[in-house]
Scaffold this motif. Structure first.
Motif, PDB file in Angstrom:
ATOM      1  N   ARG A  28       0.882  -1.159   0.069  1.00  0.00           N
ATOM      2  CA  ARG A  28       0.102  -0.356   0.368  1.00  0.00           C
ATOM      3  C   ARG A  28       1.179   1.235   0.156  1.00  0.00           C
ATOM      4  N   GLY A  32      -0.587   1.609  -2.987  1.00  0.00           N
ATOM      5  CA  GLY A  32      -1.667   2.241  -2.995  1.00  0.00           C
ATOM      6  C   GLY A  32      -2.295   3.470  -3.448  1.00  0.00           C
ATOM      7  N   ASN A  88      -2.352  -2.201  -7.688  1.00  0.00           N
ATOM      8  CA  ASN A  88      -3.663  -1.369  -7.663  1.00  0.00           C
ATOM      9  C   ASN A  88      -4.308  -1.105  -8.351  1.00  0.00           C
TER      10      ASN A  88
END
Length: 142
Positions: A28, A32, A88
């Motif tokens: 992330r 992310g 992502n």
């Protein structure tokens, strides 16, 4: 800043990414919050310690091109025995698509041919993540 800190921490003291929460935080932090799709590979040794990681592909708002030969090349170049992949979904919906499923299966097969274990495939957004392994989604059916 978190992205740089986690990357530095992984280089200075090899982290073991056997904890799903740590892996999710790392991925992330890397991709992310991006507004376009990016594909990340993380190469590890047999103890799941990070050897190297890189973004192999940058695409558009809803897709990116991933070539199995580039993923295999990364694994061979960095002498990894295990690998995790991630990408992502800028939309925020981490549900894998049929194309995501097919890519995961193709990469798992390609890496097995050269004795690299594909440990997981994560799909992340700013608030959510989906782990193929944790969900026991094909090809990680136990």
């Amino acid at each position: 800043m978190a992205k740089r800190c986690l990357g530095h921490q992984l280089r200075e003291t090899p982290q073991t990414l056997d904890n799903p929460n740590l892996l999710e935080q790392f991925v992330r932090a890397q991709i992310g919050l991006e507004t376009i799709e990016k594909f990340l590979v993380i190469g590890m040794n047999s103890r799941l310690q990070v050897i190297s990681h890189t973004i192999l592909s940058t695409g558009t708002v809803n897709k990116t091109a991933v070539y199995p030969r580039e993923v295999v090349k990364f694994g061979i170049t960095h002498h990894v025995s295990r690998m995790m992949i991630a990408h992502n979904h800028p939309s925020g919906d981490c549900t894998p698509s049929q194309a995501d499923d097919q890519l995961t299966h193709t990469l798992k097969q390609a890496l097995e041919l050269i004795d690299i274990d594909l440990v997981d495939h994560l799909v992340v957004s700013p608030q959510h993540a989906f782990s193929y392994r944790q969900a026991r989604r094909w090809p990680f059916v136990v």
